[in-house]
Design a protein around this motif. Structure first.
Motif, PDB file in Angstrom:
ATOM      1  N   ARG A  52       0.833  -1.213   0.000  1.00  0.00           N
ATOM      2  CA  ARG A  52       0.000   0.000   0.000  1.00  0.00           C
ATOM      3  C   ARG A  52       0.865   1.258   0.000  1.00  0.00           C
ATOM      4  NH1 ARG A  52      -3.434  -3.009   3.455  1.00  0.00           N
ATOM      5  NH2 ARG A  52      -2.382  -2.104   5.293  1.00  0.00           N
ATOM      6  N   GLU A  53       1.948   1.236   0.776  1.00  0.00           N
ATOM      7  CA  GLU A  53       2.845   2.395   0.830  1.00  0.00           C
ATOM      8  C   GLU A  53       3.488   2.641  -0.525  1.00  0.00           C
ATOM      9  OE1 GLU A  53       3.462   4.548   3.299  1.00  0.00           O
ATOM     10  OE2 GLU A  53       1.969   3.567   4.563  1.00  0.00           O
ATOM     11  N   ILE A  54       3.861   1.551  -1.209  1.00  0.00           N
ATOM     12  CA  ILE A  54       4.460   1.714  -2.532  1.00  0.00           C
ATOM     13  C   ILE A  54       3.450   2.290  -3.512  1.00  0.00           C
ATOM     14  CG2 ILE A  54       5.438   0.460  -4.495  1.00  0.00           C
ATOM     15  CD1 ILE A  54       6.708  -1.477  -2.525  1.00  0.00           C
ATOM     16  N   LYS A  55       2.210   1.802  -3.489  1.00  0.00           N
ATOM     17  CA  LYS A  55       1.176   2.288  -4.402  1.00  0.00           C
ATOM     18  C   LYS A  55       0.853   3.769  -4.137  1.00  0.00           C
ATOM     19  CE  LYS A  55      -1.206  -2.078  -5.311  1.00  0.00           C
ATOM     20  NZ  LYS A  55      -2.480  -2.832  -5.162  1.00  0.00           N
ATOM     21  N   SER A  56       0.858   4.145  -2.858  1.00  0.00           N
ATOM     22  CA  SER A  56       0.562   5.540  -2.528  1.00  0.00           C
ATOM     23  C   SER A  56       1.737   6.465  -2.783  1.00  0.00           C
ATOM     24  CB  SER A  56       0.106   5.653  -1.076  1.00  0.00           C
ATOM     25  OG  SER A  56       1.176   5.257  -0.211  1.00  0.00           O
ATOM     26  N   GLY A  57       2.904   5.893  -3.051  1.00  0.00           N
ATOM     27  CA  GLY A  57       4.088   6.700  -3.325  1.00  0.00           C
ATOM     28  C   GLY A  57       4.817   7.160  -2.097  1.00  0.00           C
ATOM     29  N   ASN A  58       4.433   6.676  -0.931  1.00  0.00           N
ATOM     30  CA  ASN A  58       5.124   7.079   0.297  1.00  0.00           C
ATOM     31  C   ASN A  58       6.527   6.481   0.389  1.00  0.00           C
ATOM     32  OD1 ASN A  58       2.899   8.561   1.096  1.00  0.00           O
ATOM     33  ND2 ASN A  58       1.985   6.814   2.199  1.00  0.00           N
ATOM     34  N   ILE A  59       6.719   5.293  -0.183  1.00  0.00           N
ATOM     35  CA  ILE A  59       8.048   4.681  -0.225  1.00  0.00           C
ATOM     36  C   ILE A  59       8.317   4.225  -1.644  1.00  0.00           C
ATOM     37  CG2 ILE A  59       7.994   3.931   2.184  1.00  0.00           C
ATOM     38  CD1 ILE A  59       7.333   1.146   1.195  1.00  0.00           C
ATOM     39  N   THR A  60       9.602   4.141  -1.974  1.00  0.00           N
ATOM     40  CA  THR A  60       9.993   3.681  -3.298  1.00  0.00           C
ATOM     41  C   THR A  60      10.163   2.168  -3.263  1.00  0.00           C
ATOM     42  OG1 THR A  60      12.327   3.996  -2.788  1.00  0.00           O
ATOM     43  CG2 THR A  60      11.172   5.844  -3.820  1.00  0.00           C
ATOM     44  N   PRO A  61       9.903   1.512  -4.369  1.00  0.00           N
ATOM     45  CA  PRO A  61      10.054   0.032  -4.403  1.00  0.00           C
ATOM     46  C   PRO A  61      11.512  -0.397  -4.454  1.00  0.00           C
ATOM     47  CG  PRO A  61       9.412   0.850  -6.552  1.00  0.00           C
ATOM     48  CD  PRO A  61       9.411   2.052  -5.639  1.00  0.00           C
ATOM     49  N   ASP A  62      12.300   0.081  -3.513  1.00  0.00           N
ATOM     50  CA  ASP A  62      13.722  -0.281  -3.426  1.00  0.00           C
ATOM     51  C   ASP A  62      13.848  -1.433  -2.423  1.00  0.00           C
ATOM     52  OD1 ASP A  62      16.430  -0.536  -3.174  1.00  0.00           O
ATOM     53  OD2 ASP A  62      16.841   1.607  -2.935  1.00  0.00           O
ATOM     54  N   THR A  63      14.296  -2.586  -2.906  1.00  0.00           N
ATOM     55  CA  THR A  63      14.342  -3.773  -2.021  1.00  0.00           C
ATOM     56  C   THR A  63      15.276  -3.572  -0.844  1.00  0.00           C
ATOM     57  OG1 THR A  63      16.061  -4.706  -3.457  1.00  0.00           O
ATOM     58  CG2 THR A  63      13.779  -5.358  -3.906  1.00  0.00           C
ATOM     59  N   SER A  64      16.261  -2.720  -0.966  1.00  0.00           N
ATOM     60  CA  SER A  64      17.193  -2.499   0.146  1.00  0.00           C
ATOM     61  C   SER A  64      16.525  -1.744   1.291  1.00  0.00           C
ATOM     62  CB  SER A  64      18.417  -1.716  -0.343  1.00  0.00           C
ATOM     63  OG  SER A  64      18.034  -0.426  -0.800  1.00  0.00           O
ATOM     64  N   LEU A  65      15.409  -1.033   0.976  1.00  0.00           N
ATOM     65  CA  LEU A  65      14.706  -0.280   2.006  1.00  0.00           C
ATOM     66  C   LEU A  65      13.523  -1.040   2.585  1.00  0.00           C
ATOM     67  CD1 LEU A  65      14.666   3.236   0.257  1.00  0.00           C
ATOM     68  CD2 LEU A  65      16.287   2.386   1.972  1.00  0.00           C
ATOM     69  N   ILE A  66      13.120  -2.133   1.906  1.00  0.00           N
ATOM     70  CA  ILE A  66      11.964  -2.909   2.359  1.00  0.00           C
ATOM     71  C   ILE A  66      12.431  -4.002   3.318  1.00  0.00           C
ATOM     72  CG2 ILE A  66      10.091  -4.424   1.628  1.00  0.00           C
ATOM     73  CD1 ILE A  66      10.098  -2.987  -1.045  1.00  0.00           C
ATOM     74  N   ARG A  67      11.941  -4.001   4.511  1.00  0.00           N
ATOM     75  CA  ARG A  67      12.321  -5.003   5.515  1.00  0.00           C
ATOM     76  C   ARG A  67      11.173  -5.202   6.494  1.00  0.00           C
ATOM     77  NH1 ARG A  67      14.165  -2.752  10.280  1.00  0.00           N
ATOM     78  NH2 ARG A  67      15.520  -4.534  10.677  1.00  0.00           N
ATOM     79  N   PHE A  68      11.177  -6.374   7.096  1.00  0.00           N
ATOM     80  CA  PHE A  68      10.169  -6.652   8.107  1.00  0.00           C
ATOM     81  C   PHE A  68      10.489  -5.869   9.378  1.00  0.00           C
ATOM     82  CE2 PHE A  68       9.776 -10.600   5.545  1.00  0.00           C
ATOM     83  CZ  PHE A  68       8.447 -10.458   5.208  1.00  0.00           C
ATOM     84  N   SER A  69       9.500  -5.761  10.211  1.00  0.00           N
ATOM     85  CA  SER A  69       9.685  -5.039  11.470  1.00  0.00           C
ATOM     86  C   SER A  69      10.578  -5.822  12.419  1.00  0.00           C
ATOM     87  CB  SER A  69       8.324  -4.780  12.130  1.00  0.00           C
ATOM     88  OG  SER A  69       7.734  -6.026  12.507  1.00  0.00           O
ATOM     89  N   ASP A  70      11.083  -5.129  13.444  1.00  0.00           N
ATOM     90  CA  ASP A  70      11.930  -5.794  14.450  1.00  0.00           C
ATOM     91  C   ASP A  70      11.154  -6.863  15.211  1.00  0.00           C
ATOM     92  OD1 ASP A  70      14.054  -4.199  13.723  1.00  0.00           O
ATOM     93  OD2 ASP A  70      13.649  -2.677  15.263  1.00  0.00           O
ATOM     94  N   GLU A  71       9.842  -6.606  15.405  1.00  0.00           N
ATOM     95  CA  GLU A  71       9.036  -7.601  16.112  1.00  0.00           C
ATOM     96  C   GLU A  71       8.959  -8.908  15.329  1.00  0.00           C
ATOM     97  OE1 GLU A  71       8.153  -4.549  15.507  1.00  0.00           O
ATOM     98  OE2 GLU A  71       7.845  -3.574  17.458  1.00  0.00           O
ATOM     99  N   ALA A  72       8.795  -8.808  14.031  1.00  0.00           N
ATOM    100  CA  ALA A  72       8.727 -10.019  13.204  1.00  0.00           C
ATOM    101  C   ALA A  72      10.048 -10.771  13.212  1.00  0.00           C
ATOM    102  CB  ALA A  72       8.338  -9.646  11.770  1.00  0.00           C
TER     103      ALA A  72
END
Length: 237
Positions: A52-72
């Motif tokens: 959803r964030e990628i579609k809304s343009g809030n984040i770029t689809p850069d795999t280096s920036l996409i990560r799971f949360s610390d809790e996960a």
């Protein structure tokens, strides 16, 4: 306390110890399944949020920036820790059983050695076979060719018990005189009950009951397989 008594005492406690190990294993397994299920749901939710964030343009689809949360990530590490603990517990239960098996194997080995020593001592106490007659078992000066006695019973030797279990292939644990004559189809020394072939020209002459399929003393005249076949061929002429 003897080894066997000590082994039995330890063996009696083994089922309870294993039951406790298995109970802990089941508890760990349930915890692991719950954590994995929660973590899968968390990861699926976070993936949807990232999309959803990628579609809304809030984040770029850069795999280096996409990560799971610390809790996960923490829940995943926790799952790995529980799995390692399960493996260690299973190995401990296996080692407990294996230790008892090794103890039992050692006891059986020692017991077998003691039996062999006892048999050797008993065999050495037996009188040596007479070497001055040179006669086959059951022979005497009574009737028949060369004084062959028609009782068809040989003198029982120290190997009688073994022969009764495996009459066609007697395995002697006691020393055998290499000069003692051999008989029968098996070409072994006399033991147990034996039967004499009625053919005066029989090359073997004496046979163990088991080797020729006999359980009891035959009634009437008895011929060995070779002599019986020869006799039948002569009748057929």
């Amino acid at each position: 306390m003897s080894f066997l008594e000590e082994f039995n005492a330890n063996l009696e406690s083994l089922p309870n110890i294993l039951a406790r190990h298995y109970a802990v294993l089941r508890s760990l397994d349930k915890s692991l399944q719950d954590i994995q299920r929660q973590n899968e749901q968390r990861c699926e939710q976070e993936i949807e949020d990232i999309k959803r964030e990628i579609k809304s343009g809030n984040i770029t689809p850069d795999t280096s920036l996409i990560r799971f949360s610390d809790e996960a990530l923490d829940e995943q590490k926790h799952s790995i820790g529980i799995a390692d603990e399960k493996v260690m517990l299973a190995v401990r239960a296996y080692d407990l059983v294996d230790t008892h098996i090794q103890q039992l194997d050692q006891y059986l080995k020692t017991f077998e050695e003691e039996l062999r020593e006892r048999d050797t001592v008993a065999a050495s106490a037996l009188p040596a076979p007479s070497a001055d007659t040179g006669a086959k078992p059951g022979r005497s000066s009574e009737g028949g060719r060369g004084g062959r006695k028609k009782t068809r019973l040989a003198t029982a030797t120290a190997a009688t018990a073994t022969a009764a279990v495996n009459p066609t292939a007697m395995d002697l644990d006691i020393p055998v005189d290499p000069n003692e004559p051999t008989y029968c189809l098996c070409n072994q020394v006399s033991y147990g009950e034996m039967v004499a072939c009625e053919n005066p020209n029989c090359k073997v002459e004496w046979f163990h009951f088991g080797c020729v399929g006999l359980k009891d003393k035959p009634k009437g005249k008895w011929y060995c397989p070779d002599c019986a076949a020869l006799k039948n061929r002569r009748k057929g002429r």
